[in-house]
Scaffold this motif. Structure first.
Motif, PDB file in Angstrom:
ATOM      1  N   ILE A 188       0.848  -1.194   0.000  1.00 38.86           N
ATOM      2  CA  ILE A 188       0.000   0.000   0.000  1.00 38.86           C
ATOM      3  C   ILE A 188       0.882   1.242   0.000  1.00 38.86           C
ATOM      4  O   ILE A 188       2.047   1.200   0.420  1.00 38.86           O
ATOM      5  N   ASN A 189       0.322   2.318  -0.489  1.00 34.69           N
ATOM      6  CA  ASN A 189       0.993   3.616  -0.441  1.00 34.69           C
ATOM      7  C   ASN A 189       0.260   4.488   0.566  1.00 34.69           C
ATOM      8  O   ASN A 189      -0.925   4.806   0.397  1.00 34.69           O
ATOM      9  N   LEU A 190       0.957   4.837   1.627  1.00 38.50           N
ATOM     10  CA  LEU A 190       0.349   5.587   2.711  1.00 38.50           C
ATOM     11  C   LEU A 190       0.579   7.082   2.497  1.00 38.50           C
ATOM     12  O   LEU A 190       1.734   7.529   2.375  1.00 38.50           O
ATOM     13  N   PRO A 191      -0.505   7.871   2.446  1.00 33.79           N
ATOM     14  CA  PRO A 191      -0.332   9.320   2.298  1.00 33.79           C
ATOM     15  C   PRO A 191       0.309   9.916   3.550  1.00 33.79           C
ATOM     16  O   PRO A 191       0.150   9.401   4.659  1.00 33.79           O
ATOM     17  N   ALA A 192       0.993  10.992   3.368  1.00 37.42           N
ATOM     18  CA  ALA A 192       1.712  11.619   4.481  1.00 37.42           C
ATOM     19  C   ALA A 192       0.775  11.998   5.616  1.00 37.42           C
ATOM     20  O   ALA A 192       1.154  11.971   6.792  1.00 37.42           O
ATOM     21  N   GLY A 193      -0.473  12.304   5.275  1.00 35.49           N
ATOM     22  CA  GLY A 193      -1.431  12.716   6.292  1.00 35.49           C
ATOM     23  C   GLY A 193      -1.813  11.623   7.267  1.00 35.49           C
ATOM     24  O   GLY A 193      -2.407  11.902   8.321  1.00 35.49           O
ATOM     25  N   MET A 194      -1.504  10.366   6.931  1.00 36.94           N
ATOM     26  CA  MET A 194      -1.832   9.256   7.826  1.00 36.94           C
ATOM     27  C   MET A 194      -0.626   8.758   8.609  1.00 36.94           C
ATOM     28  O   MET A 194      -0.734   7.810   9.382  1.00 36.94           O
ATOM     29  N   THR A 195       0.518   9.368   8.399  1.00 37.85           N
ATOM     30  CA  THR A 195       1.714   8.939   9.120  1.00 37.85           C
ATOM     31  C   THR A 195       1.778   9.607  10.487  1.00 37.85           C
ATOM     32  O   THR A 195       1.147  10.640  10.741  1.00 37.85           O
ATOM     33  N   GLY A 196       2.562   8.992  11.364  1.00 42.06           N
ATOM     34  CA  GLY A 196       2.733   9.559  12.693  1.00 42.06           C
ATOM     35  C   GLY A 196       1.540   9.390  13.600  1.00 42.06           C
ATOM     36  O   GLY A 196       1.467  10.021  14.660  1.00 42.06           O
ATOM     37  N   LYS A 197       0.613   8.557  13.189  1.00 43.29           N
ATOM     38  CA  LYS A 197      -0.602   8.335  13.981  1.00 43.29           C
ATOM     39  C   LYS A 197      -0.826   6.837  14.164  1.00 43.29           C
ATOM     40  O   LYS A 197      -0.488   6.044  13.282  1.00 43.29           O
ATOM     41  N   ASP A 198      -1.422   6.461  15.298  1.00 42.62           N
ATOM     42  CA  ASP A 198      -1.796   5.068  15.496  1.00 42.62           C
ATOM     43  C   ASP A 198      -2.915   4.711  14.529  1.00 42.62           C
ATOM     44  O   ASP A 198      -3.887   5.470  14.378  1.00 42.62           O
ATOM     45  N   LEU A 199      -2.792   3.570  13.876  1.00 41.71           N
ATOM     46  CA  LEU A 199      -3.776   3.122  12.894  1.00 41.71           C
ATOM     47  C   LEU A 199      -4.360   1.785  13.325  1.00 41.71           C
ATOM     48  O   LEU A 199      -3.774   1.070  14.144  1.00 41.71           O
ATOM     49  N   GLU A 200      -5.507   1.457  12.746  1.00 41.96           N
ATOM     50  CA  GLU A 200      -6.143   0.168  13.018  1.00 41.96           C
ATOM     51  C   GLU A 200      -6.227  -0.623  11.727  1.00 41.96           C
ATOM     52  O   GLU A 200      -6.791  -0.163  10.735  1.00 41.96           O
ATOM     53  N   LEU A 201      -5.672  -1.829  11.759  1.00 42.66           N
ATOM     54  CA  LEU A 201      -5.668  -2.716  10.597  1.00 42.66           C
ATOM     55  C   LEU A 201      -6.813  -3.713  10.732  1.00 42.66           C
ATOM     56  O   LEU A 201      -6.835  -4.521  11.657  1.00 42.66           O
ATOM     57  N   ASN A 202      -7.792  -3.640   9.833  1.00 44.47           N
ATOM     58  CA  ASN A 202      -8.955  -4.525   9.849  1.00 44.47           C
ATOM     59  C   ASN A 202      -8.847  -5.532   8.715  1.00 44.47           C
ATOM     60  O   ASN A 202      -8.762  -5.142   7.540  1.00 44.47           O
ATOM     61  N   LEU A 203      -8.889  -6.819   9.059  1.00 45.29           N
ATOM     62  CA  LEU A 203      -8.745  -7.875   8.058  1.00 45.29           C
ATOM     63  C   LEU A 203      -9.969  -8.780   7.974  1.00 45.29           C
ATOM     64  O   LEU A 203      -9.933  -9.789   7.267  1.00 45.29           O
ATOM     65  N   GLY A 204     -11.041  -8.443   8.675  1.00 41.70           N
ATOM     66  CA  GLY A 204     -12.238  -9.286   8.629  1.00 41.70           C
ATOM     67  C   GLY A 204     -11.998 -10.613   9.321  1.00 41.70           C
ATOM     68  O   GLY A 204     -11.284 -10.705  10.322  1.00 41.70           O
TER      69      GLY A 204
END
Length: 648
Positions: free
Chosen positions: A301-317
């Motif tokens: 995936i290509n992560l935009p700069a606006g989503m970096t530096g933050k905790d993220l949640e990975l949902n895989l079903g």
């Protein structure tokens, strides 16, 4: 487990120190007692105590003296449905059971398609509306907790420590959807209060729900029964030691590891020679069909700069069966079990702007494998912000084939051991008077369909013998259509399992809901549980509640050969038709060579005539004999015909 069982037994039989009666978990406020019968009420108290049970509907008192172990049991006469009532139980100190209804009690069991809730780890269609409208206070819900035992238990563990609940949006949301929709239809049609005892466990096999005494009649299970006996008596190597040795063997066999390091998880790993697979979806490639073992999957995936530096949640079903998930080579989570939704918190420092790689090591321990569920569940979320969809093409490569290593040792609490679910999740309810049973299971036995022809009827007969309530109604769901469609007629484990279920209708007072038309190719958990419940209810409404309705799709009754043609006769055939098409589909015929060819099919009254130019001397016929068939034979009540093969 043995220690747990012993503690439980001691707790039951050391009640002399308690002045108040102890009741099994099935007795609580909001309960439903079976109408028009002598319903059992039982429990434990001090040895030699006189227990008085008083029922408010007839003001009658029942007295019984406790036995040597402090146990007691009475049978109370119940009227026609109604309530609410109160039951008082006293050994000098009173316990009151309030808001008790008299109605019909159904025990509901099986694997994940029975366990599937209205909304939870997976959701039914229109789930928001269904949950909002689940206000039926005269439908009562009892949810058994997952529990295993090597020996029969006298009491059941209940979900979150709860007892009976009035059906409401809150209580129904996480409850069995198939059972709820069954009860809703029955209640709407009859007004009779319904009590549902839901006791199921996803991914489980029928032999786990069958008693040891019954399984002794099947030599196939002799070794497994001995193992359970040895475990009970502490005669086996500790599970932890066996698992440690097995994991070492697996790590050595898995190509994705080198010296214990997960080398296929690195962001800069070259996966250019890996194959591509649609995700979510089933493993359907030539190298994955009928495959059990480990498959590594990767998504760039290509992560935009606006989503970096933050905790993220990975949902895989949901994933079948187990997973370990990595981001840029770092493990972020792992989950065991197909019924669990994967949601992993990813620390802010693991993702960077631009290229990132998510790697999932999927371990399929048996049956189907892969990612299941809706594509919109697969996404990377920024809390309160943007998200990146993860559905689509993923890269994959096989890590190792399970057939090339010895079987994984079973954990002490593994639910797929013989008898352990019968012992812990059925036996505690045997004294409770019921109207009947609902069953939705078979997926986990599909690779042993021939054995299921004996095992499933044995389990039903076993339950009836143990409940000691005669041949109570036992209604079950035939497996839905599932997996990739096949262009040519051929063999299918799922078709074989459906035929074993069809064969079980030879037992008295059984019924089968055919749902061959509401499955989903890429989802083992059909969302249309409304129709599953309705079709089960049709059987009960006709058989138990004497409604003059059609309750089954067309069922084959006989076949005969007329020259180059085969003629198939059907019951439940009023308005026999080809739904949605002028041409009948799904029929195949074969000669003595058992080479199958698609057949031309024509409706003649309550019969269907088959022929095929490649089969001048037909001998056998099949209908909807595939994992995911597309037959369209229905009756005027819009109920589909059951799959079948003649000559069985």
């Amino acid at each position: 487990m043995k220690k747990i069982v012993l503690v439980f037994l001691v707790s039951c039989f050391s009640l002399a120190s308690f002045a108040k009666v102890k009741l099994p978990s099935v007795f609580a406020d909001n309960m439903v007692l079976q109408q028009k019968t002598n319903a059992a009420i039982w429990g434990w108290a001090e040895k030699g105590k006189v227990i008085t049970v008083t029922t408010s509907w007839n003001k009658k008192k029942y007295n019984v003296t406790t036995g040597a172990n402090g146990d007691w049991k009475v049978a109370v006469a119940t009227p026609s449905y109604g309530g609410p009532y109160q039951i008082s139980i006293s050994d000098g100190e009173v316990t009151n059971l309030k808001n008790v209804l008299i109605g019909d009690v159904w025990i509901c069991s099986g694997q994940s398609n029975m366990e599937m809730p209205l909304d939870g780890w997976v959701s039914v269609k229109n789930y928001e509306e269904e949950v909002k409208n689940a206000n039926y206070p005269k439908i009562r819900l009892l949810q058994a907790e997952h529990e295993t035992s090597y020996v029969p238990l006298d009491d059941a563990k209940l979900n979150n420590g709860g007892g009976w609940q009035e059906c409401s949006p809150k209580s129904a949301k996480g409850f069995s959807a198939a059972a709820y929709f069954f009860a809703r239809e029955i209640f709407k049609q009859t007004g009779i209060p319904i009590g549902l005892i839901h006791t199921s466990w996803g991914g489980t096999v029928a032999e786990a729900w069958t008693s040891a005494s019954a399984l002794k009649s099947m030599p196939d299970f002799a070794k497994a029964l001995k193992t359970i006996s040895d475990k009970e008596n502490g005669k086996v190597e500790p599970y932890s030691e066996k698992l440690k040795a097995w994991n070492a063997e697996v790590m050595k066999a898995d190509q994705g590891f080198s010296n214990g390091e997960a080398i296929w998880t690195k962001a800069d790993f070259d996966d250019s020679n890996w194959k591509t697979i649609k995700t979510p979806g089933l493993w359907e490639g030539d190298d994955l069909k009928n495959f059990d073992g480990v498959v590594w999957t990767r998504k760039e995936i290509n992560l935009p700069a606006g989503m970096t530096g933050k905790d993220l949640e990975l949902n895989l079903g949901t994933i079948d069966d187990d997973d370990v998930t990595y981001v840029n080579g770092v493990k972020v989570g792992e989950t065991v079990g197909v019924a669990n939704v994967r949601k992993y918190k990813v620390p802010a420092n693991l993702f960077k702007a631009g290229k990132n790689v998510i790697t999932v090591r999927v371990f399929d321990t048996g049956g189907g494998g892969g990612f299941y569920g809706d594509s919109n569940l697969l996404k990377l979320n920024m809390v309160g912000g943007d998200s990146i969809a993860l559905a689509g093409d993923w890269k994959y490569k096989i890590g190792f084939d399970l057939a090339k290593v010895k079987p994984r040792p079973q954990a002490d609490n593994d639910p797929n051991q013989v008898t352990v679910l019968y012992n812990a999740m059925i036996h505690p309810f045997l004294n409770y008077t019921i109207k009947g049973a609902l069953w939705y299971q078979g997926e986990s036995n599909a690779d042993r369909a021939k054995q299921y022809r004996t095992l499933f009827p044995l389990m039903i007969t076993n339950w009836r013998a143990k409940f000691k309530q005669g041949n109570f109604p036992f209604y079950f769901v035939q497996l839905a259509n599932f997996m990739e469609k096949q262009k040519e007629p051929g063999e299918s484990n799922w078709a074989e399992l459906r035929d074993a279920q069809l064969n079980t209708l030879k037992l008295p007072h059984t019924g089968m809901a055919t749902i061959i038309d509401i499955g989903e190719a890429d989802n083992i958990h059909p969302k249309n549980k409304q129709e599953v419940g309705r079709r089960l209810a049709l059987i009960a409404l006709h058989n138990e509640y004497k409604k003059d309705i059609e309750y089954s799709g067309p069922m084959l009754t006989s076949s005969k050969i007329e020259g180059k043609n085969m003629v198939l006769n059907f019951s439940h055939a009023k308005g026999l038709q080809a739904k949605g098409d002028t041409k009948l589909k799904g029929f195949a015929i074969a000669g003595v060579d058992k080479v199958w060819h698609w057949a031309d099919a024509t409706i003649k009254g309550n019969a269907v005539m088959l022929s095929a130019s490649d089969v001048p001397q037909p001998k056998f016929a099949r209908y909807d004999w595939a994992d995911n068939p597309d037959g369209n034979l229905y009756n005027s009540s819009d109920l589909p015909a059951s799959p079948f093969e003649t000559g069985r």
